[in-house]
Design an enzyme around this catalytic site. Structure first.
Site, PDB file in Angstrom:
ATOM      1  N   ASP A 117       0.749  -1.213  -0.050  1.00 13.60           N
ATOM      2  CA  ASP A 117      -0.014  -0.126   0.019  1.00 13.60           C
ATOM      3  C   ASP A 117       0.755   1.333  -0.089  1.00 13.60           C
ATOM      4  OD1 ASP A 117      -2.297  -1.563   0.187  1.00 13.60           O
ATOM      5  OD2 ASP A 117      -2.527  -1.569   2.225  1.00 13.60           O
ATOM      6  N   ASP A 136      -7.088  -1.741  -4.351  1.00 12.08           N
ATOM      7  CA  ASP A 136      -7.915  -1.434  -3.328  1.00 12.08           C
ATOM      8  C   ASP A 136      -9.060  -0.611  -3.787  1.00 12.08           C
ATOM      9  OD1 ASP A 136      -6.484  -2.774  -1.472  1.00 12.08           O
ATOM     10  OD2 ASP A 136      -5.430  -0.966  -0.595  1.00 12.08           O
TER      11      ASP A 136
END
Length: 159
Positions: A117, A136
């Protein structure tokens, strides 16, 4: 189903390409933070071994394989669902987004042991501590699209 496959492939490639550029080319894995357009868009390295926001993260090898299995199960479920009850073009795109994003995060778990991330967004005096990635975004948009774009309604033929 071509639409699903095409959108999933494009989503997967964009996700993996952005992760490769940010983590390896821009060396975010060692720099840990790059301010792109503060405070609105920043890159913050976060290795997520859990689900959203690091929930259920333990760093345990068994947990990694359970999360990979769950993601692949969801991909299979969505594929079967879309095949049985095709929702039309927008719903097929939504399904492709969800599948491509899920597979992108599965590849991260296989390559790195965790999901990479890096996107961090803050605004209006709120300092957001969480990071996310393109996969995501695709998973969220795809799931939302599948909920809001139902399949065809059973109709009477020949009426």
């Amino acid at each position: 189903m071509r639409t699903v496959a095409l959108v999933a492939a494009i989503t997967f490639v964009i996700d993996q390409l952005t992760k490769w550029l940010v983590v390896h080319v821009m060396s975010l894995d060692t720099r840990l933070a790059i301010d792109v357009w503060p405070p609105f868009v920043n890159f913050r390295m976060a290795w997520n071994d859990g689900i959203n926001f690091g929930l259920l993260g333990s760093g345990d090898e068994a947990a990694k394989w359970i999360l990979i299995s769950v993601a692949l199960g969801i991909v299979l479920f969505v594929l079967v669902w879309l095949r049985r009850d095709p929702p039309g073009w927008p719903g097929l795109v939504a399904g492709g987004l969800l599948i491509g994003g899920a597979l992108g995060n599965v590849v991260d778990r296989l390559l790195y042991g965790a999901v990479a991330d890096f996107l961090n967004m803050s605004c209006c005096g709120i300092d957001n501590p969480f990071a996310f990635n393109v996969a995501d975004i695709a998973i969220f948009a795809g799931a939302l699209g599948l909920v809001l774009l139902p399949g065809r309604k059973p109709g009477k033929k020949g009426s």
